[in-house]
Design an enzyme around this catalytic site. Structure first.
Site, PDB file in Angstrom:
ATOM      1  N   ASP A 133     -36.950 -11.066  82.452  1.00  0.00           N
ATOM      2  CA  ASP A 133     -36.923 -11.671  81.399  1.00  0.00           C
ATOM      3  C   ASP A 133     -36.410 -11.214  80.483  1.00  0.00           C
ATOM      4  OD1 ASP A 133     -38.106 -10.946  78.938  1.00  0.00           O
ATOM      5  OD2 ASP A 133     -40.125 -10.086  78.901  1.00  0.00           O
ATOM      6  N   SER A 146     -46.459  -7.909  74.215  1.00  0.00           N
ATOM      7  CA  SER A 146     -44.649  -8.087  73.703  1.00  0.00           C
ATOM      8  C   SER A 146     -45.297  -6.735  72.564  1.00  0.00           C
ATOM      9  CB  SER A 146     -43.713  -9.435  73.342  1.00  0.00           C
ATOM     10  OG  SER A 146     -42.744  -8.869  73.357  1.00  0.00           O
ATOM     11  N   HIS A 173     -40.741 -14.442  78.742  1.00  0.00           N
ATOM     12  CA  HIS A 173     -40.919 -13.506  77.864  1.00  0.00           C
ATOM     13  C   HIS A 173     -41.809 -14.239  77.782  1.00  0.00           C
ATOM     14  CE1 HIS A 173     -41.500  -9.797  75.706  1.00  0.00           C
ATOM     15  NE2 HIS A 173     -41.385 -10.491  74.664  1.00  0.00           N
TER      16      HIS A 173
END
Length: 281
Positions: free
Chosen positions: A232, A111, A261
């Site tokens: 996601d 991320s 995610h």
């Protein structure tokens, strides 16, 4: 804001590096010639990798650390000026690698850490053999011809919900982010979100939503492997196509047949072999 300034001069010698290793709870585990740095994403800490490290530590030396915003780091070290953009985090990453006397490493970033790795690799390509980018997004907000997944109004609603009732926000957000029906992963993600100081969580969220790294993707010369789940909630699949088209280095894509995610929490057995393959160079 206290101790944040203690490490803000990355040009400073070994003293600031040693201090940073301590502040960010840096650990080195495993054995092997190859070094891999695992860098967690927003709302987690290095414990997010607990189900992945057993798959890697036989063949790799693994460097684990906490981002300065993580709940496992003393919040006095969070310098709101230094971490307004992702550059401060990239400086931290470079200083960790230098302080451990690592000449070259693989980097796995989830991320926001995927973007931190990209910035660090642009600045110091010599330090990185390859970047593995899990759930990466150069910009979370939609633009004219770019679908990032969120309108500005969506982002504002997130900020308002955090400010109004942090506990309620975590309880609503954690299952959405995990996506897959894995209660243990939701509990784990909730735990690390609750560990964060709410004002720091809000500040980091605003910083992430205001980040736009699309313009620098072409400066990345290091090979990249983009790892993405098939669904996601935070990063639409169109973002993967954008990254693949615009990253400057040789780039491959791995789509995991799962949703959410945080595949390292929800589907470690699916993610681990993909990581092992990516780390073969």
């Amino acid at each position: 804001m206290g101790g944040g300034n203690a490490v803000s001069n990355t040009a400073g010698g070994g003293g600031s590096g040693r201090k940073l290793l301590e502040i960010l709870n840096v650990r080195v585990i495993g054995s092997g010639e190859k070094v891999v740095v695992l860098s967690h994403g927003f709302g987690t800490d290095q414990s997010a990798w607990n189900r992945i490290t057993p798959f890697l530590q036989r063949d790799h030396r693994i460097v684990l650390y906490d981002l300065v915003c993580a709940g496992s780091v003393n919040p006095d070290h969070f310098d709101f000026r230094r971490y307004t953009t992702l550059d401060g985090y990239a400086d931290d990453l470079i200083l960790i690698i230098e302080s451990l006397n690592i000449n070259c490493c693989f980097f796995v970033g989830h991320s926001v850490s995927a973007m931190i790795g990209i910035l660090a690799a642009i600045r110091r390509p010599d330090l990185f053999l390859k970047l593995v980018l899990i759930g990466a997004s150069p910009r979370f907000l939609n633009d004219r011809d770019y679908h990032g997944g969120f309108d500005q109004g969506d982002a504002e609603q997130v900020f308002e919900a955090m400010e109004a009732n942090y506990d309620a926000w975590v309880r609503g957000y954690a299952p959405l982010a995990v996506g897959a029906d894995v209660p243990a992963a939701v509990r784990e993600f909730s735990r690390t979100l609750f560990n964060m100081r709410p004002d720091i969580t809000l500040f980091v969220s605003k910083s992430v939503f205001s980040t736009d790294l699309r313009g620098v993707l072409g400066l990345v010369r290091v090979p990249c492997c983009i790892v993405q789940t098939s669904r996601d909630q935070s990063v639409p699949i169109s973002v993967v196509a954008h990254l693949k088209a615009h990253l400057g280095g040789r780039t491959t894509v791995e789509i995991l047949n799962t949703e959410g995610h945080l595949p390292h929490l929800s589907a470690p057995a699916l993610l681990a072999p993909v990581l092992r393959r990516a780390l073969l160079r």
